[in-house]
Each structure stands twice: as C-alpha cells, then as structure tokens.
Design a protein around this motif. Sequence first.
Motif, mmCIF file in Angstrom:
data_model
loop_
_atom_site.group_PDB
_atom_site.id
_atom_site.type_symbol
_atom_site.label_atom_id
_atom_site.label_comp_id
_atom_site.label_asym_id
_atom_site.label_seq_id
_atom_site.Cartn_x
_atom_site.Cartn_y
_atom_site.Cartn_z
ATOM 1 N N MET A 167 39.822 62.436 22.062
ATOM 2 C CA MET A 167 40.584 62.164 23.265
ATOM 3 C C MET A 167 41.813 63.062 23.304
ATOM 4 O O MET A 167 42.371 63.387 22.265
ATOM 5 N N THR A 168 42.203 63.399 24.500
ATOM 6 C CA THR A 168 43.420 64.193 24.635
ATOM 7 C C THR A 168 44.629 63.274 24.662
ATOM 8 O O THR A 168 44.503 62.055 24.773
ATOM 9 N N GLY A 169 45.806 63.863 24.597
ATOM 10 C CA GLY A 169 47.037 63.086 24.509
ATOM 11 C C GLY A 169 47.271 62.157 25.678
ATOM 12 O O GLY A 169 47.633 60.995 25.511
ATOM 13 N N LYS A 170 47.059 62.652 26.897
ATOM 14 C CA LYS A 170 47.321 61.832 28.084
ATOM 15 C C LYS A 170 46.332 60.676 28.189
ATOM 16 O O LYS A 170 46.709 59.563 28.525
ATOM 17 N N ILE A 171 45.069 60.963 27.886
ATOM 18 C CA ILE A 171 44.046 59.916 27.946
ATOM 19 C C ILE A 171 44.326 58.866 26.883
ATOM 20 O O ILE A 171 44.223 57.661 27.139
ATOM 21 N N LEU A 172 44.710 59.320 25.702
ATOM 22 C CA LEU A 172 45.017 58.409 24.608
ATOM 23 C C LEU A 172 46.226 57.543 24.941
ATOM 24 O O LEU A 172 46.217 56.327 24.704
ATOM 25 N N ASP A 173 47.262 58.141 25.521
ATOM 26 C CA ASP A 173 48.446 57.374 25.918
ATOM 27 C C ASP A 173 48.096 56.335 26.981
ATOM 28 O O ASP A 173 48.595 55.202 26.950
ATOM 29 N N ARG A 174 47.240 56.697 27.909
ATOM 30 C CA ARG A 174 46.825 55.760 28.956
ATOM 31 C C ARG A 174 46.060 54.585 28.345
ATOM 32 O O ARG A 174 46.286 53.426 28.700
ATOM 33 N N ARG A 175 45.178 54.873 27.384
ATOM 34 C CA ARG A 175 44.400 53.814 26.721
ATOM 35 C C ARG A 175 45.308 52.898 25.902
ATOM 36 O O ARG A 175 45.127 51.681 25.895
ATOM 37 N N ILE A 176 46.312 53.490 25.250
ATOM 38 C CA ILE A 176 47.275 52.687 24.492
ATOM 39 C C ILE A 176 48.004 51.736 25.427
ATOM 40 O O ILE A 176 48.182 50.554 25.117
ATOM 41 N N ASP A 177 48.425 52.232 26.591
ATOM 42 C CA ASP A 177 49.114 51.381 27.567
ATOM 43 C C ASP A 177 48.217 50.247 28.062
ATOM 44 O O ASP A 177 48.675 49.115 28.230
ATOM 45 N N GLU A 178 46.927 50.547 28.294
ATOM 46 C CA GLU A 178 45.997 49.515 28.764
ATOM 47 C C GLU A 178 45.829 48.410 27.721
ATOM 48 O O GLU A 178 45.886 47.220 28.044
ATOM 49 N N VAL A 179 45.600 48.810 26.476
ATOM 50 C CA VAL A 179 45.384 47.822 25.407
ATOM 51 C C VAL A 179 46.657 47.024 25.159
ATOM 52 O O VAL A 179 46.611 45.813 24.955
ATOM 53 N N LYS A 180 47.800 47.694 25.205
ATOM 54 C CA LYS A 180 49.070 46.997 24.998
ATOM 55 C C LYS A 180 49.318 45.970 26.106
ATOM 56 O O LYS A 180 49.792 44.861 25.848
ATOM 57 N N SER A 181 48.952 46.323 27.326
ATOM 58 C CA SER A 181 49.105 45.395 28.441
ATOM 59 C C SER A 181 48.223 44.158 28.255
ATOM 60 O O SER A 181 48.660 43.025 28.484
ATOM 61 N N LEU A 182 46.974 44.379 27.829
ATOM 62 C CA LEU A 182 46.071 43.252 27.570
ATOM 63 C C LEU A 182 46.613 42.373 26.446
ATOM 64 O O LEU A 182 46.581 41.147 26.529
ATOM 65 N N ARG A 183 47.083 43.006 25.384
ATOM 66 C CA ARG A 183 47.602 42.258 24.234
ATOM 67 C C ARG A 183 48.823 41.432 24.615
ATOM 68 O O ARG A 183 48.960 40.280 24.189
ATOM 69 N N ASP A 184 49.707 42.003 25.426
ATOM 70 C CA ASP A 184 50.936 41.310 25.775
ATOM 71 C C ASP A 184 50.692 40.096 26.669
ATOM 72 O O ASP A 184 51.540 39.221 26.772
ATOM 73 N N ARG A 185 49.518 40.048 27.307
ATOM 74 C CA ARG A 185 49.199 38.873 28.119
ATOM 75 C C ARG A 185 48.597 37.745 27.289
ATOM 76 O O ARG A 185 48.443 36.630 27.774
ATOM 77 N N CYS A 186 48.242 38.031 26.039
ATOM 78 C CA CYS A 186 47.690 37.004 25.151
ATOM 79 C C CYS A 186 48.819 36.222 24.486
ATOM 80 O O CYS A 186 49.958 36.664 24.451
ATOM 81 N N LYS A 187 48.445 35.086 23.912
ATOM 82 C CA LYS A 187 49.440 34.255 23.244
ATOM 83 C C LYS A 187 49.699 34.760 21.838
ATOM 84 O O LYS A 187 48.791 34.890 21.034
ATOM 85 N N ARG A 188 50.967 35.030 21.556
ATOM 86 C CA ARG A 188 51.355 35.513 20.235
ATOM 87 C C ARG A 188 51.420 34.356 19.244
ATOM 88 O O ARG A 188 51.122 34.509 18.073
ATOM 89 N N LYS A 189 51.829 33.205 19.720
ATOM 90 C CA LYS A 189 51.922 32.030 18.848
ATOM 91 C C LYS A 189 51.067 30.922 19.450
ATOM 92 O O LYS A 189 51.539 30.130 20.251
#
Length: 71
Positions: free
Chosen positions: A1-23
């Motif tokens: 993957m290139t840098g921009k595509i990788l950064d976009r995927r990181i943002d997508e996964v981080k967004s999904l993770r942040d909507r989940c319950k941490r505790k």
Amino acid sequence: MTGKILDRRIDEVKSLRDRCKRKSVRVVREHGSEVWLPSRRWKKLNERLDELWRVRREQTKGARCSRTILG
C-alpha cells in the motif's frame, strides 16, 4: 500500500475502534477490586490498527534508508 492509502485505512480503522466500548467487561478480582476490560471488537480493531501502524513505520523506514544510500 502507498502512504496515502495506508493513512486512509488507519483513519477508517481508528474511527471504527473509537466507536466501540473501551471499558465494557467488568471483572472482579480475588481481592475484591474490579477492572474493566475492552470489548472483543475493540481488541480486534486495536490489533489491526497496531499492524497498520507497523506497516507504515516499516515503509517510511525503508524509504528513508534508500534515500540515504542513493543520495
């Protein structure tokens, strides 16, 4: 993957993770104290995010080393 595509995927996964319950899972220890563990989905997405960060780190490290050798 290139840098921009990788950064976009990181943002997508981080967004999904942040909507989940941490505790989400309450665990009572033997001594009576309690701890909150993250949900399985949060753990799975966090592992994926760590993997994506590792890939990005390796890509930038490789690009940086090749430039110093060539340049």
